[in-house]
Write an enzyme that holds these catalytic residues in place. Structure first.
Site, PDB file in Angstrom:
ATOM      1  N   ASP A   1       0.881  -1.156   0.000  1.00  0.00           N
ATOM      2  CA  ASP A   1       0.000   0.000   0.000  1.00  0.00           C
ATOM      3  C   ASP A   1       0.919   1.206   0.000  1.00  0.00           C
ATOM      4  O   ASP A   1       1.912   1.247   0.742  1.00  0.00           O
ATOM      5  CB  ASP A   1      -0.926   0.014   1.225  1.00  0.00           C
ATOM      6  CG  ASP A   1      -2.148   0.892   0.980  1.00  0.00           C
ATOM      7  OD1 ASP A   1      -2.740   0.787  -0.112  1.00  0.00           O
ATOM      8  OD2 ASP A   1      -2.525   1.676   1.859  1.00  0.00           O
TER       9      ASP A   1
ATOM     10  N   HIS B   1      10.456   5.066  -3.040  1.00  0.00           N
ATOM     11  CA  HIS B   1       9.948   4.499  -1.786  1.00  0.00           C
ATOM     12  C   HIS B   1       9.749   2.993  -1.917  1.00  0.00           C
ATOM     13  O   HIS B   1      10.039   2.232  -1.003  1.00  0.00           O
ATOM     14  CB  HIS B   1       8.642   5.183  -1.389  1.00  0.00           C
ATOM     15  CG  HIS B   1       7.607   5.246  -2.480  1.00  0.00           C
ATOM     16  ND1 HIS B   1       7.870   5.760  -3.731  1.00  0.00           N
ATOM     17  CD2 HIS B   1       6.300   4.859  -2.515  1.00  0.00           C
ATOM     18  CE1 HIS B   1       6.779   5.699  -4.482  1.00  0.00           C
ATOM     19  NE2 HIS B   1       5.825   5.146  -3.783  1.00  0.00           N
TER      20      HIS B   1
END
Length: 203
Positions: free
Chosen positions: A75, A189
């Site tokens: 997520d 990320h």
């Protein structure tokens, strides 16, 4: 002590073909066969948590329950400090139009809300990715990757996707939207989270 992955098949709980291929390539050196949620005809579970870890856990454990295979989910999104961390888990929702996602609308909304708050510069933000690797016995491991930077305007660059054209990573003079894919993937990320996952559970 992190649990090592000893299996040969791993379900990547995503319907995103790009993410699936990325994980397939990353795990190929470890002899792991990667299958995707779409191949297994899995529905997308409702993401009811207000944080990345919670939603990633929902997706991973739902996939395990449906297939009996260990599953990896992620997520991710962008959190803008002056917007109290928004859009956060609602990153994709801000782009919903009823006719698919339009991230130009999402970027415009992000900037307008910053302007409405008269947020000082630099308008710091982070791209965040949370990976959850879950096993059939209920155990899971969590890995988080963060790319710090700032929101800039107007959007710059046609590379990347999502909010990339308005995000300039710390230490760089260009946005993710202006970066070559290889350069972005080296610092993203997701790259940070995946590196932690591979070192802990596969290396």
């Amino acid at each position: 002590m992190m649990r090592r992955f000893e299996g040969t098949r791993l379900l990547v709980a995503t319907h995103n073909a790009g993410k699936l291929e990325e994980m397939r390539a990353l795990l190929a050196p470890y002899g792991v066969e990667v299958v995707g949620a779409a191949e297994m005809s899995l529905p997308e579970p409702a993401e009811t948590e207000d944080n990345f870890v919670g939603n990633a856990r929902i997706k991973a454990h739902a996939a395990v329950a449906a297939t009996g295979l260990p599953a990896l989910s992620d997520d991710s999104g962008i959190s803008v400090d002056a917007l109290d961390g928004a859009p956060g888990v609602y990153t994709a929702d801000w782009a919903e139009t009823g006719n698919g996602r339009d991230f130009a609308i999402a970027m415009e909304r992000t900037w307008q809300e910053l302007e409405a708050r008269d947020a000082p510069s630099p308008r710091s933000a982070q791209f965040r990715c949370t990976l959850v690797l879950a096993w059939p016995d209920g155990h899971d491991e969590v890995f988080e990757g963060v790319l710090p930077g700032q929101v800039v305007w107007p959007p710059r660059g046609a590379e990347g996707h999502g909010y990339d054209p308005i995000f300039m990573p710390d230490g760089h003079k260009i946005t993710l939207g202006e970066m070559e894919p290889e350069a972005k993937n080296a610092i993203s990320h997701r790259a940070v989270a995946v590196a932690k996952l591979l070192e802990a559970c596969f290396a």
